[in-house]
Motif scaffolding. Structure first.
Motif, PDB file in Angstrom:
ATOM      1  N   LEU A 137      38.961  29.519  41.043  1.00  0.00           N
ATOM      2  CA  LEU A 137      40.223  30.205  41.313  1.00  0.00           C
ATOM      3  C   LEU A 137      41.424  29.312  41.036  1.00  0.00           C
ATOM      4  O   LEU A 137      42.465  29.783  40.581  1.00  0.00           O
ATOM      5  CB  LEU A 137      40.269  30.667  42.774  1.00  0.00           C
ATOM      6  N   ALA A 138      41.279  28.020  41.344  1.00  0.00           N
ATOM      7  CA  ALA A 138      42.379  27.098  41.086  1.00  0.00           C
ATOM      8  C   ALA A 138      42.757  27.098  39.604  1.00  0.00           C
ATOM      9  O   ALA A 138      43.907  26.856  39.243  1.00  0.00           O
ATOM     10  CB  ALA A 138      41.996  25.686  41.532  1.00  0.00           C
ATOM     11  N   ARG A 139      41.781  27.401  38.762  1.00  0.00           N
ATOM     12  CA  ARG A 139      42.032  27.436  37.317  1.00  0.00           C
ATOM     13  C   ARG A 139      42.486  28.816  36.846  1.00  0.00           C
ATOM     14  O   ARG A 139      43.422  28.930  36.046  1.00  0.00           O
ATOM     15  CB  ARG A 139      40.756  27.039  36.566  1.00  0.00           C
ATOM     16  N   PHE A 140      41.823  29.883  37.358  1.00  0.00           N
ATOM     17  CA  PHE A 140      42.043  31.217  36.786  1.00  0.00           C
ATOM     18  C   PHE A 140      43.074  32.063  37.525  1.00  0.00           C
ATOM     19  O   PHE A 140      43.787  32.855  36.904  1.00  0.00           O
ATOM     20  CB  PHE A 140      40.720  31.990  36.749  1.00  0.00           C
ATOM     21  N   ALA A 141      43.160  31.941  38.856  1.00  0.00           N
ATOM     22  CA  ALA A 141      44.007  32.850  39.635  1.00  0.00           C
ATOM     23  C   ALA A 141      45.483  32.809  39.247  1.00  0.00           C
ATOM     24  O   ALA A 141      46.135  33.861  39.207  1.00  0.00           O
ATOM     25  CB  ALA A 141      43.834  32.571  41.127  1.00  0.00           C
ATOM     26  N   PRO A 142      46.070  31.619  38.963  1.00  0.00           N
ATOM     27  CA  PRO A 142      47.500  31.612  38.639  1.00  0.00           C
ATOM     28  C   PRO A 142      47.852  32.398  37.375  1.00  0.00           C
ATOM     29  O   PRO A 142      49.034  32.678  37.139  1.00  0.00           O
ATOM     30  CB  PRO A 142      47.812  30.117  38.458  1.00  0.00           C
ATOM     31  N   ARG A 143      46.865  32.752  36.574  1.00  0.00           N
ATOM     32  CA  ARG A 143      47.141  33.452  35.316  1.00  0.00           C
ATOM     33  C   ARG A 143      47.364  34.952  35.495  1.00  0.00           C
ATOM     34  O   ARG A 143      47.820  35.625  34.568  1.00  0.00           O
ATOM     35  CB  ARG A 143      45.968  33.268  34.340  1.00  0.00           C
ATOM     36  N   HIS A 144      47.028  35.485  36.689  1.00  0.00           N
ATOM     37  CA  HIS A 144      46.979  36.937  36.844  1.00  0.00           C
ATOM     38  C   HIS A 144      47.605  37.377  38.162  1.00  0.00           C
ATOM     39  O   HIS A 144      47.681  36.583  39.113  1.00  0.00           O
ATOM     40  CB  HIS A 144      45.525  37.419  36.785  1.00  0.00           C
ATOM     41  N   PRO A 145      48.027  38.661  38.265  1.00  0.00           N
ATOM     42  CA  PRO A 145      48.476  39.201  39.554  1.00  0.00           C
ATOM     43  C   PRO A 145      47.343  39.117  40.578  1.00  0.00           C
ATOM     44  O   PRO A 145      46.190  39.429  40.272  1.00  0.00           O
ATOM     45  CB  PRO A 145      48.825  40.655  39.224  1.00  0.00           C
ATOM     46  N   VAL A 146      47.679  38.700  41.796  1.00  0.00           N
ATOM     47  CA  VAL A 146      46.652  38.381  42.785  1.00  0.00           C
ATOM     48  C   VAL A 146      45.777  39.575  43.132  1.00  0.00           C
ATOM     49  O   VAL A 146      44.540  39.484  43.133  1.00  0.00           O
ATOM     50  CB  VAL A 146      47.308  37.808  44.062  1.00  0.00           C
ATOM     51  N   VAL A 147      46.386  40.718  43.458  1.00  0.00           N
ATOM     52  CA  VAL A 147      45.596  41.853  43.950  1.00  0.00           C
ATOM     53  C   VAL A 147      44.703  42.422  42.860  1.00  0.00           C
ATOM     54  O   VAL A 147      43.517  42.698  43.087  1.00  0.00           O
ATOM     55  CB  VAL A 147      46.518  42.944  44.534  1.00  0.00           C
ATOM     56  N   SER A 148      45.225  42.606  41.648  1.00  0.00           N
ATOM     57  CA  SER A 148      44.413  43.160  40.574  1.00  0.00           C
ATOM     58  C   SER A 148      43.300  42.204  40.176  1.00  0.00           C
ATOM     59  O   SER A 148      42.170  42.617  39.886  1.00  0.00           O
ATOM     60  CB  SER A 148      45.277  43.513  39.356  1.00  0.00           C
TER      61      SER A 148
END
Length: 292
Positions: free
Chosen positions: A160-171
């Motif tokens: 998540l530390a790598r991928f989550a910042p790239r996208h809207p959190v809820v979706s």
């Protein structure tokens, strides 16, 4: 009431909901196959979140799949483990992901871990031994599976530390949950056969899918925007304590003196790691992880 106080109360409520999950799931999987429970729970939760923010795009689904594999492994190990261990043990051992995560992140970055992380790992190891080992040095199968769950959740947080910042959190989260459901259905088809939830299991399934994966998670998102990631991580570390408390009240589970000492060491190790390592990967990712 101050906004920060309200956020703290919201996080405490979320931690309680996450902690109570262990009791609900343990009761449910006594009457329903565990992998089927994971599959249906996350199908309902994923659809509910997708209605709030529909996940779109190849990149989002690709990254969600990469993180969702770890999420599936974590919940599969945890839920199957709950059929063979107590809700108290499951809650406390699952909480070890907070201790394991910065150690894993350091290993992947090829750097020495923070000294406080090393201390936390050693303390947590002693605590786990006191909590779980019986008849000498024999680790129960359910506890061992739950250790695997903690490692899987750690892998999930690092991803998540790598991928989550790239996208809207809820979706992004709804996509991960749907991936988890798909993988769980595949595993259930192979190992258990697909079963339709019975009226007996529906309350637990819907409660964990909506109140926990949906409601508690949304409380967490809002509160984290107010108090920040580090404070969010510290308050959510109450989850294992709530897990033990609800297991005692609802299921009548009791810990031995040695197990209580072990539980205290585990919770202490979790707080040491969070409080002393600052804005590390675990602190940043804690606010967007579905690893509860």
């Amino acid at each position: 009431m101050r906004k920060t106080t309200l956020a703290g109360l919201a996080l405490t409520g979320a931690a309680f909901l996450f902690g109570s999950t262990f009791v609900v799931v343990k009761s449910s999987v006594e009457a329903f196959p565990p992998l089927n429970f994971v599959a249906w729970r996350f199908l309902v939760g994923g659809v509910a979140l997708a209605l709030l923010a529909l996940p779109k795009g190849v990149k989002l689904w690709r990254d969600a799949f990469a993180s969702g594999v770890f999420l599936f492994l974590g919940y599969a190990f945890q839920t199957v483990g709950l059929t063979m261990t107590s809700a108290s043990n499951s809650a406390l051992i699952t909480g070890l992901y907070v201790v394991i995560t910065p150690l894993l992140a350091s290993a992947l970055a090829r750097r020495a871990p923070d000294p406080w992380v090393s201390i936390g790992v050693m303390v947590a190891f002693v605590g786990t031994a006191l909590l779980t080992m019986s008849d000498g040095l024999r680790l129960e199968t359910g506890d061992l599976l739950t250790v695997g769950c903690a490692f899987a959740f750690s892998g999930h947080i690092v991803s998540l530390a790598r991928f989550a910042p790239r996208h809207p959190v809820v979706s992004f989260t709804s996509a991960q949950i749907l991936v988890t459901s798909l993988l769980a259905f595949g595993a259930a088809f192979w190992l258990e056969g697909i079963e339709v939830p019975t009226p007996e299991v529906l309350p637990g399934l819907l409660g964990t899918a909506l109140a926990v994966s949906g409601g508690a998670y949304l409380l967490q998102i809002w509160a984290q925007t107010v108090v920040g990631a580090s404070r969010t991580a510290v308050i959510l570390a109450l989850e294992p304590a709530f897990g033990v408390a609800t297991a005692a009240v609802v299921l009548g589970e009791r810990l031995t003196t040695a197990a209580w000492i072990g539980a205290g060491l585990i919770v202490g190790a979790i707080y040491v790691v969070i409080a002393r390592t600052g804005e590390t990967d675990v602190a940043r990712a804690e606010a967007v992880t579905e690893a509860h």
